[in-house]
Design a protein around this motif. Structure first.
Motif, PDB file in Angstrom:
ATOM      1  N   LEU A  97      45.262 -22.050  21.277  1.00 11.43           N
ATOM      2  CA  LEU A  97      44.092 -22.654  20.640  1.00 11.43           C
ATOM      3  C   LEU A  97      43.588 -21.821  19.480  1.00 11.43           C
ATOM      4  O   LEU A  97      42.640 -22.206  18.803  1.00 11.43           O
ATOM      5  N   GLU A  98      44.210 -20.676  19.223  1.00 10.87           N
ATOM      6  CA  GLU A  98      43.762 -19.832  18.125  1.00 10.87           C
ATOM      7  C   GLU A  98      44.251 -20.401  16.804  1.00 10.87           C
ATOM      8  O   GLU A  98      45.350 -20.958  16.708  1.00 10.87           O
ATOM      9  N   LEU A  99      43.421 -20.238  15.760  1.00 14.22           N
ATOM     10  CA  LEU A  99      43.771 -20.731  14.432  1.00 14.22           C
ATOM     11  C   LEU A  99      44.683 -19.745  13.729  1.00 14.22           C
ATOM     12  O   LEU A  99      44.662 -18.543  14.008  1.00 14.22           O
ATOM     13  N   MET A 104      41.928 -19.275   9.043  1.00 15.20           N
ATOM     14  CA  MET A 104      40.667 -18.564   9.314  1.00 15.20           C
ATOM     15  C   MET A 104      40.079 -18.008   8.034  1.00 15.20           C
ATOM     16  O   MET A 104      38.863 -18.086   7.794  1.00 15.20           O
ATOM     17  N   ALA A 105      40.925 -17.448   7.152  1.00  7.10           N
ATOM     18  CA  ALA A 105      40.449 -16.886   5.882  1.00  7.10           C
ATOM     19  C   ALA A 105      39.836 -17.979   5.013  1.00  7.10           C
ATOM     20  O   ALA A 105      38.801 -17.778   4.364  1.00  7.10           O
ATOM     21  N   MET A 106      40.467 -19.138   5.021  1.00  6.81           N
ATOM     22  CA  MET A 106      39.927 -20.248   4.216  1.00  6.81           C
ATOM     23  C   MET A 106      38.572 -20.694   4.746  1.00  6.81           C
ATOM     24  O   MET A 106      37.656 -21.010   3.978  1.00  6.81           O
ATOM     25  N   LEU A 107      38.421 -20.730   6.063  1.00 13.05           N
ATOM     26  CA  LEU A 107      37.153 -21.177   6.647  1.00 13.05           C
ATOM     27  C   LEU A 107      36.041 -20.153   6.427  1.00 13.05           C
ATOM     28  O   LEU A 107      34.867 -20.512   6.297  1.00 13.05           O
ATOM     29  N   ASN A 108      36.396 -18.867   6.394  1.00 16.66           N
ATOM     30  CA  ASN A 108      35.386 -17.819   6.225  1.00 16.66           C
ATOM     31  C   ASN A 108      34.902 -17.689   4.788  1.00 16.66           C
ATOM     32  O   ASN A 108      33.838 -17.128   4.536  1.00 16.66           O
ATOM     33  N   GLU A 109      35.666 -18.192   3.821  1.00 14.63           N
ATOM     34  CA  GLU A 109      35.252 -18.087   2.416  1.00 14.63           C
ATOM     35  C   GLU A 109      34.005 -18.931   2.194  1.00 14.63           C
ATOM     36  O   GLU A 109      33.862 -20.021   2.759  1.00 14.63           O
ATOM     37  N   PRO A 110      33.058 -18.437   1.335  1.00  8.74           N
ATOM     38  CA  PRO A 110      31.881 -19.262   1.038  1.00  8.74           C
ATOM     39  C   PRO A 110      32.280 -20.462   0.182  1.00  8.74           C
ATOM     40  O   PRO A 110      33.191 -20.376  -0.645  1.00  8.74           O
TER      41      PRO A 110
END
Length: 202
Positions: A97-99, A104-110
């Motif tokens: 279930l881990e991304l 994850m890097a794309m989701l964390n970017e503002p």
């Protein structure tokens, strides 16, 4: 007359074909066009069509033979079903279930701020519809020329009428009175209207 043969003679002398042996029919070639064509253009055309059909059939037959040989030589491909994993010998790992790290890097970017779109020329109606420019008429030049000609003809007609009235008025004004004298007052009125007309037109 020849004597009839007895039934026994016919069965013993002749070999009867077995019921399983079907009579072999000789295959007849196919025909294109009528068979009784005289030698000429039409006959040559039908012969060409027939030879083309024969050539195509031979090519198809040769292709089918080669394809069958290739399929027989190639190893059969395994068919996978939905419930079988690709690696049938290995155990399937349960999906985690881990991304993925990139995700994850794309989701964390503002999130970047949306850039304002450039303002277009305001040629829209209040409801947001664009105002269409009137379609240029195909005969605009012709209509303009016709209008000019009409105005020119009207101006010439008015000048003609004015000159005609002016001549008539001058002819009346030049008529002598009862005593034979010239009527200068009337003549001056005609001349004054002429001058006014000339000054007004320039």
């Amino acid at each position: 007359m020849a004597p009839k043969r007895s039934r026994d003679e016919t069965t013993t002398d002749e070999k009867r074909p077995a019921a399983s042996d079907a009579p072999v029919k000789k295959r007849k070639g196919f025909s294109v066009g009528p068979a009784n064509l005289p030698d000429g253009t039409y006959r040559r055309k039908t012969q060409k069509i027939k030879s083309d059909l024969i050539q195509k059939a031979k090519v198809k037959k040769a292709y089918a033979k080669i394809r069958d040989q290739e399929l027989a030589a190639a190893p059969p491909k395994p068919i996978y079903t939905a419930d079988q994993p690709e690696n049938a010998g290995e155990e399937a790992e349960p999906a985690s279930l881990e991304l993925h790290p990139d995700r994850m890097a794309m989701l964390n970017e503002p999130e970047p701020e949306p850039t304002p779109q450039p303002q277009r020329a305001d040629n829209r109606e209040p409801r947001g519809r664009r105002v269409r420019k009137p379609k240029p008429s195909a005969f605009a030049k012709e209509m303009e020329l016709a209008e000019k000609r009409r105005k020119e003809a009207e101006r010439r007609r008015e000048e003609r009428e004015f000159r005609q009235k002016d001549r008539e008025a001058m002819a009346r004004a030049k008529r002598p009175d009862q005593s034979g004298k010239r009527r200068l007052g009337r003549e001056s009125q005609v001349l004054l209207s002429r001058v006014q007309r000339m000054v007004g037109s320039t």
